[in-house]
Write a protein that holds these residues in place. Structure first.
Motif, PDB file in Angstrom:
ATOM      1  N   ARG A 158       0.831  -1.213   0.000  1.00 46.02           N
ATOM      2  CA  ARG A 158       0.000   0.000   0.000  1.00 46.02           C
ATOM      3  C   ARG A 158       0.861   1.257   0.000  1.00 46.02           C
ATOM      4  O   ARG A 158       0.531   2.252  -0.651  1.00 46.02           O
ATOM      5  N   LEU A 159       1.973   1.206   0.715  1.00 47.93           N
ATOM      6  CA  LEU A 159       2.868   2.352   0.773  1.00 47.93           C
ATOM      7  C   LEU A 159       3.474   2.631  -0.601  1.00 47.93           C
ATOM      8  O   LEU A 159       3.589   3.790  -1.016  1.00 47.93           O
ATOM      9  N   SER A 219      -0.978  -1.001   9.774  1.00 51.27           N
ATOM     10  CA  SER A 219      -1.857  -1.519   8.717  1.00 51.27           C
ATOM     11  C   SER A 219      -2.945  -0.500   8.378  1.00 51.27           C
ATOM     12  O   SER A 219      -3.214  -0.226   7.205  1.00 51.27           O
ATOM     13  N   ARG A 220      -3.559   0.060   9.408  1.00 51.88           N
ATOM     14  CA  ARG A 220      -4.570   1.087   9.162  1.00 51.88           C
ATOM     15  C   ARG A 220      -3.955   2.308   8.507  1.00 51.88           C
ATOM     16  O   ARG A 220      -4.509   2.860   7.545  1.00 51.88           O
ATOM     17  N   ALA A 221      -2.793   2.731   8.982  1.00 53.14           N
ATOM     18  CA  ALA A 221      -2.143   3.919   8.436  1.00 53.14           C
ATOM     19  C   ALA A 221      -1.758   3.729   6.976  1.00 53.14           C
ATOM     20  O   ALA A 221      -1.895   4.654   6.162  1.00 53.14           O
ATOM     21  N   SER A 222      -1.270   2.538   6.622  1.00 55.33           N
ATOM     22  CA  SER A 222      -0.896   2.294   5.228  1.00 55.33           C
ATOM     23  C   SER A 222      -2.129   2.281   4.326  1.00 55.33           C
ATOM     24  O   SER A 222      -2.076   2.750   3.192  1.00 55.33           O
ATOM     25  N   SER A 223      -3.241   1.750   4.826  1.00 57.24           N
ATOM     26  CA  SER A 223      -4.493   1.795   4.055  1.00 57.24           C
ATOM     27  C   SER A 223      -4.962   3.230   3.879  1.00 57.24           C
ATOM     28  O   SER A 223      -5.439   3.619   2.809  1.00 57.24           O
ATOM     29  N   MET A 224      -4.834   4.033   4.930  1.00 57.08           N
ATOM     30  CA  MET A 224      -5.215   5.439   4.837  1.00 57.08           C
ATOM     31  C   MET A 224      -4.346   6.173   3.817  1.00 57.08           C
ATOM     32  O   MET A 224      -4.845   6.993   3.034  1.00 57.08           O
ATOM     33  N   ALA A 225      -3.042   5.883   3.833  1.00 58.00           N
ATOM     34  CA  ALA A 225      -2.136   6.557   2.902  1.00 58.00           C
ATOM     35  C   ALA A 225      -2.459   6.178   1.464  1.00 58.00           C
ATOM     36  O   ALA A 225      -2.484   7.043   0.571  1.00 58.00           O
ATOM     37  N   LYS A 226      -2.720   4.885   1.220  1.00 60.19           N
ATOM     38  CA  LYS A 226      -3.071   4.445  -0.135  1.00 60.19           C
ATOM     39  C   LYS A 226      -4.380   5.078  -0.569  1.00 60.19           C
ATOM     40  O   LYS A 226      -4.509   5.572  -1.696  1.00 60.19           O
ATOM     41  N   GLN A 238      -9.833  -0.689   1.084  1.00 58.65           N
ATOM     42  CA  GLN A 238      -9.064   0.102   2.061  1.00 58.65           C
ATOM     43  C   GLN A 238     -10.002   0.718   3.104  1.00 58.65           C
ATOM     44  O   GLN A 238      -9.680   0.758   4.297  1.00 58.65           O
ATOM     45  N   ARG A 239     -11.154   1.179   2.666  1.00 62.17           N
ATOM     46  CA  ARG A 239     -12.125   1.752   3.611  1.00 62.17           C
ATOM     47  C   ARG A 239     -12.648   0.679   4.568  1.00 62.17           C
ATOM     48  O   ARG A 239     -12.905   0.959   5.752  1.00 62.17           O
ATOM     49  N   GLU A 240     -12.831  -0.542   4.062  1.00 64.82           N
ATOM     50  CA  GLU A 240     -13.239  -1.639   4.929  1.00 64.82           C
ATOM     51  C   GLU A 240     -12.200  -1.914   6.005  1.00 64.82           C
ATOM     52  O   GLU A 240     -12.525  -2.103   7.180  1.00 64.82           O
TER      53      GLU A 240
END
Length: 378
Positions: free
Chosen positions: A239-240, A312-319, A368-370
């Motif tokens: 994701r990063l 994991s949450r932060a990488s999803s947020m960044a993507k 990613q939102r999930e």
């Protein structure tokens, strides 16, 4: 940059910018490398990047890489995307290389990662016709040992790849996430047929067909039936990587739009002087800065000992953030440039093609939102 880059990282950013200016600074240069957009990735340019020691930037030094950090990785990929270097699937190669580095045998690491340092492309094959976002639903299977039968789809890079990392079903239990195994499949393996899929951004992805494709025991990557856990281990970096590339696209689209509205005159004044344009660009500049802060904050966190449980949450947020900002910037840029933005004479069309795909690849933004929602206990 939003974080304090080292002198070496600042030099890397400057070197990549100069490389892009020299090698792909004009549309004519990019058209030549991509056969006028028919191919999205240039192996020729990829090899030039390898000669500079960048193609395996985060691969350990013992396997021919530079041993760089996640921040180094984001500096490189964001600058290449901003420079419109037609090697977007270097990101896919590095995602795949990360799996080999974590789970492959020493023999495969030496073989495959060394080739990455030489500038070859790698591919990873997960999706199937009935298993896209629901990857664990895949049915491509092994029979009588490692004999692969079935089909895969949306496989990035496969038509250019030196090898493909295949995720196939080896056993079936009560839980669909169980019983998946990773395999190393060299290009040209008998029983593998690759069919490119035409997309709005040229040839990027492929259908793969496996017919009695026999693989040796040495092709197994990691542990048999543990492929799902192995995939999950690399998602934060995946994701990063996608976020860093989207950030570069957003920055380039912004710069192209800003330069246009400064120079384009209507009603006796520069288009950019009109409040409706000025305010839209102010909002977009703010959104891009937010995306930049998120991407490099995640990269820095990933480099720290003892990774944060919220990575994991932060990488999803960044993507999610970076790809949505890139898409919004490209759409708004096209609108602000009017007919010129819609014309292939300018690059905004290409920015839009790239940014739309980025919201789908590597886990759709809905997924990613999930992930983010579940991290909130929802």
């Amino acid at each position: 940059m939003p974080i304090a880059l080292t002198a070496e990282q600042q030099d890397l950013a400057a070197s990549v910018r100069e490389f892009c200016r020299r090698e792909v600074g004009t549309k004519e240069q990019r058209d030549k490398l991509t056969d006028f957009g028919r191919n999205s990735h240039s192996l020729e340019l990829n090899r030039k990047v390898a000669e500079l020691g960048w193609a395996a930037i985060d691969v350990p030094e013992e396997y021919g890489g530079a041993g760089g950090s996640h921040v180094d990785l984001c500096v490189l990929l964001s600058e290449l995307a901003k420079g419109m270097a037609p090697i977007p699937w270097l990101g896919t190669t590095l995602i795949t290389a990360g799996i080999y580095n974590r789970f492959a045998s020493e023999e495969l690491k030496t073989q495959v990662l060394g080739r990455v340092a030489d500038g070859v492309a790698l591919s990873i094959s997960m999706s199937e016709a009935g298993a896209g976002s629901d990857v664990a639903a895949l049915v491509c299977r092994t029979e009588q040992g490692w004999v692969i039968n079935g089909s895969k789809t949306w496989c990035t890079n496969a038509h250019l790849a030196d090898s493909i990392l295949l995720v196939a079903r080896t056993t079936r239990g009560d839980k669909k996430h169980h019983g998946l195994t990773m395999f190393h499949v060299p290009a040209g393996t008998e029983g593998l047929d690759i069919k490119p899929i035409d997309t709005m951004n040229g040839t990027e992805v492929n259908d793969l067909y496996f017919t009695d494709c026999v693989l040796p025991d040495s092709a197994v990557i990691g542990e048999v039936d543990q492929g799902w856990k192995q995939l999950m281990a690399g998602l934060d970096t995946e994701r990063l990587i996608l976020a860093a590339q989207a950030l570069g696209t957003a920055e380039r689209a912004f710069d192209d739009c800003l330069n246009f509205v400064r120079e384009r005159s209507q009603f006796g004044q520069a288009v950019g002087s009109f409040q409706t344009i000025k305010h839209r660009l102010a909002d977009l500049a703010t959104e891009i800065e937010c995306a930049r802060l998120m991407v490099f904050d995640v990269a820095q966190s990933a480099d720290e000992p003892g990774r944060s449980p919220n990575l994991s949450r932060a990488s999803s947020m960044a993507k999610l953030k970076a790809t949505e900002v890139a898409k919004a910037m490209s759409i708004e840029g096209m609108q602000m440039m009017g007919g010129y933005g819609y014309s292939t004479e300018f690059d905004m069309v290409q920015h839009l093609r790239v940014s739309l795909g980025a919201t789908i690849f590597g886990g759709t933004n809905e997924i990613q939102r999930e992930i983010i929602g579940r991290s909130l206990g929802l």
